[in-house]
Structures are given as C-alpha cells and as structure tokens.
Design a protein around this motif. Structure first.
Motif, mmCIF file in Angstrom:
data_model
loop_
_atom_site.group_PDB
_atom_site.id
_atom_site.type_symbol
_atom_site.label_atom_id
_atom_site.label_comp_id
_atom_site.label_asym_id
_atom_site.label_seq_id
_atom_site.Cartn_x
_atom_site.Cartn_y
_atom_site.Cartn_z
ATOM 1 N N ASP A 123 23.574 90.492 34.463
ATOM 2 C CA ASP A 123 23.538 91.951 34.374
ATOM 3 C C ASP A 123 22.242 92.398 33.694
ATOM 4 O O ASP A 123 22.019 92.102 32.520
ATOM 5 C CB ASP A 123 24.743 92.450 33.582
ATOM 6 N N ILE A 124 21.400 93.117 34.413
ATOM 7 C CA ILE A 124 20.131 93.570 33.843
ATOM 8 C C ILE A 124 20.145 95.064 33.524
ATOM 9 O O ILE A 124 19.134 95.615 33.118
ATOM 10 C CB ILE A 124 18.937 93.256 34.775
ATOM 11 N N SER A 125 21.271 95.707 33.674
ATOM 12 C CA SER A 125 21.304 97.157 33.454
ATOM 13 C C SER A 125 20.979 97.498 31.997
ATOM 14 O O SER A 125 21.514 96.907 31.065
ATOM 15 C CB SER A 125 22.675 97.722 33.840
ATOM 16 N N GLY A 126 20.065 98.440 31.854
ATOM 17 C CA GLY A 126 19.682 98.926 30.537
ATOM 18 C C GLY A 126 18.886 97.936 29.701
ATOM 19 O O GLY A 126 18.708 98.160 28.508
ATOM 20 N N TYR A 179 2.843 93.522 28.356
ATOM 21 C CA TYR A 179 3.787 94.478 28.929
ATOM 22 C C TYR A 179 5.183 94.305 28.352
ATOM 23 O O TYR A 179 5.571 93.225 27.928
ATOM 24 C CB TYR A 179 3.889 94.288 30.442
ATOM 25 N N LEU A 180 5.908 95.404 28.366
ATOM 26 C CA LEU A 180 7.357 95.382 28.225
ATOM 27 C C LEU A 180 7.891 95.603 29.634
ATOM 28 O O LEU A 180 7.337 96.389 30.402
ATOM 29 C CB LEU A 180 7.837 96.538 27.348
ATOM 30 N N TYR A 181 8.938 94.916 29.953
ATOM 31 C CA TYR A 181 9.540 95.043 31.277
ATOM 32 C C TYR A 181 10.898 95.709 31.134
ATOM 33 O O TYR A 181 11.759 95.209 30.425
ATOM 34 C CB TYR A 181 9.693 93.666 31.925
ATOM 35 N N ARG A 182 11.073 96.834 31.807
ATOM 36 C CA ARG A 182 12.324 97.591 31.719
ATOM 37 C C ARG A 182 13.059 97.524 33.036
ATOM 38 O O ARG A 182 12.485 97.752 34.102
ATOM 39 C CB ARG A 182 12.043 99.061 31.429
ATOM 40 N N SER A 183 14.323 97.272 32.914
ATOM 41 C CA SER A 183 15.164 97.271 34.098
ATOM 42 C C SER A 183 15.213 98.671 34.696
ATOM 43 O O SER A 183 15.286 99.664 33.974
ATOM 44 C CB SER A 183 16.576 96.833 33.718
ATOM 45 N N LEU A 184 15.174 98.729 36.005
ATOM 46 C CA LEU A 184 15.298 100.026 36.679
ATOM 47 C C LEU A 184 16.757 100.442 36.819
ATOM 48 O O LEU A 184 17.050 101.567 37.219
ATOM 49 C CB LEU A 184 14.640 99.962 38.061
ATOM 50 N N MET A 185 17.646 99.507 36.493
ATOM 51 C CA MET A 185 19.075 99.830 36.555
ATOM 52 C C MET A 185 19.485 100.441 35.219
ATOM 53 O O MET A 185 19.341 99.799 34.180
ATOM 54 C CB MET A 185 19.903 98.571 36.821
ATOM 55 N N PRO A 186 19.965 101.679 35.227
ATOM 56 C CA PRO A 186 20.355 102.303 33.959
ATOM 57 C C PRO A 186 21.525 101.568 33.308
ATOM 58 O O PRO A 186 22.301 100.891 33.996
ATOM 59 C CB PRO A 186 20.754 103.726 34.363
ATOM 60 N N ALA A 187 21.620 101.731 32.007
ATOM 61 C CA ALA A 187 22.730 101.114 31.279
ATOM 62 C C ALA A 187 24.047 101.656 31.828
ATOM 63 O O ALA A 187 24.152 102.832 32.171
ATOM 64 C CB ALA A 187 22.600 101.416 29.796
ATOM 65 N N LYS A 188 25.008 100.772 31.921
ATOM 66 C CA LYS A 188 26.319 101.188 32.428
ATOM 67 C C LYS A 188 27.124 101.802 31.292
ATOM 68 O O LYS A 188 27.608 101.110 30.421
ATOM 69 C CB LYS A 188 27.063 99.981 32.990
ATOM 70 N N ARG A 233 10.232 84.169 31.903
ATOM 71 C CA ARG A 233 11.222 83.091 31.928
ATOM 72 C C ARG A 233 12.399 83.446 32.850
ATOM 73 O O ARG A 233 12.829 82.650 33.674
ATOM 74 C CB ARG A 233 11.721 82.799 30.506
ATOM 75 N N LEU A 234 12.891 84.677 32.724
ATOM 76 C CA LEU A 234 14.013 85.107 33.567
ATOM 77 C C LEU A 234 13.598 85.183 35.032
ATOM 78 O O LEU A 234 14.365 84.835 35.930
ATOM 79 C CB LEU A 234 14.537 86.465 33.095
ATOM 80 N N HIS A 235 12.369 85.632 35.262
ATOM 81 C CA HIS A 235 11.861 85.721 36.631
ATOM 82 C C HIS A 235 11.754 84.330 37.250
ATOM 83 O O HIS A 235 12.126 84.114 38.403
ATOM 84 C CB HIS A 235 10.496 86.424 36.636
ATOM 85 N N GLU A 236 11.259 83.396 36.458
ATOM 86 C CA GLU A 236 11.125 82.014 36.940
ATOM 87 C C GLU A 236 12.488 81.412 37.284
ATOM 88 O O GLU A 236 12.614 80.631 38.222
ATOM 89 C CB GLU A 236 10.438 81.179 35.850
ATOM 90 N N GLN A 237 13.500 81.830 36.542
ATOM 91 C CA GLN A 237 14.854 81.344 36.791
ATOM 92 C C GLN A 237 15.530 82.098 37.947
ATOM 93 O O GLN A 237 16.673 81.799 38.298
ATOM 94 C CB GLN A 237 15.717 81.483 35.534
ATOM 95 N N GLY A 238 14.841 83.106 38.481
ATOM 96 C CA GLY A 238 15.388 83.870 39.592
ATOM 97 C C GLY A 238 16.434 84.897 39.174
ATOM 98 O O GLY A 238 17.156 85.417 40.006
ATOM 99 N N LEU A 239 16.490 85.208 37.883
ATOM 100 C CA LEU A 239 17.507 86.130 37.385
ATOM 101 C C LEU A 239 17.057 87.584 37.446
ATOM 102 O O LEU A 239 17.882 88.496 37.466
ATOM 103 C CB LEU A 239 17.894 85.762 35.951
ATOM 104 N N VAL A 240 15.753 87.811 37.447
ATOM 105 C CA VAL A 240 15.195 89.164 37.508
ATOM 106 C C VAL A 240 14.071 89.165 38.533
ATOM 107 O O VAL A 240 13.244 88.255 38.553
ATOM 108 C CB VAL A 240 14.640 89.603 36.136
ATOM 109 N N GLN A 241 14.068 90.190 39.366
ATOM 110 C CA GLN A 241 13.033 90.308 40.387
ATOM 111 C C GLN A 241 12.052 91.414 40.005
ATOM 112 O O GLN A 241 12.419 92.365 39.312
ATOM 113 C CB GLN A 241 13.660 90.637 41.745
#
Ligand SMILES: [Zn+2]
Length: 131
Positions: A3-6, A77-86, A16-24
């Motif tokens: 879950d990457i929301s928020g 950079y800081l990387y922010r999820s485009l999915m808003p917090a649930k 690291r997360l990108h390399e693991q395929g968890l975040v695009q």
C-alpha cells in the motif's frame, strides 16, 4: 499488495522499493527535499533548523527539524505517492479494551487538538513501548 497511499520516501528508500518492484515511477511525484528555504517533508521554513555543509564543492542545505527520519536536503528528491491517503469517514474510530497510559493519553489529546484546529503537529513515539 504493498500500500503506497499517502506515503513519502527519501531517494534511497524509493530506489530500493522501485528495485523491488513495489513502487513504479508513474505512481509518484518527486520534489527537491529542501527548496526555496522550505523542507518539503516537515514544511520547516525556519533558518535556525537548516544546516549546511560542503560536499564535492557543492553547498548542501539539509533540514535538522526532521533529520531523525533520515536527511532531506537540496540535492536529493523526496518521492510522494500520487495515491492519496485512505481516510474513510470512520477512520478515526478506535476501539481499545485497555486504558491509555498517561503519555499515550497526552499524545492522544495532542492529536485531537491539532486535528480539530486543522493544524500541523508531530508525535514522536516508540511503538510498542510501555511507560
Ligand atoms: Zn524537515
């Protein structure tokens, strides 16, 4: 599913997360960590909470206010999820079958105050600690 929301990550965490395929890449927006005298993570704008040092002939400005959560600076950079917090209508409802400790109650009261005032605040605590 991860879950990457928020969520927000420093560059090292994101890579690291990108390399693991968890975040695009399509799921995030990246911003410079310290930009225009403001920390993009904690929104600090007070000069006294910025530090500087020189690395490879480049002046690095970093935020000391949120340094405990890993360094945010003007070169990464800081990387922010485009999915808003649930946040659902009843997300605030908490049913617990125990009494909060005095420090937990204090943190709870503080959280309630800042939410009601629509203000910003930080609760710095250790999970699963008992006092
Ligand atoms: Zn900061």
């Amino acid at each position: 599913m991860f879950d990457i929301s928020g969520r927000e990550w420093i560059e090292e965490e994101y890579l690291r997360l990108h390399e693991q395929g968890l975040v695009q890449e399509k799921d995030v927006v990246k911003v410079i960590g310290v930009h225009n005298q403001m920390c993009e993570r904690c929104l600090n704008q007070s000069d006294e909470w910025f530090g500087t040092f020189t690395y490879k002939e480049q002046l690095i400005t970093y935020c000391r206010q949120c340094l405990d959560f890993k360094m945010v600076d003007n070169c990464h950079y800081l990387y922010r999820s485009l999915m808003p917090a649930k946040i659902t209508d009843n997300a605030h409802v908490l049913n617990i079958d125990f009494k909060l400790s005095s420090l937990q109650q204090r943190a709870s009261d503080f959280a309630k105050e800042i939410l009601e005032a629509n203000d910003l605040g930080l609760i710095w605590a250790v999970c699963d600690a008992s006092v």
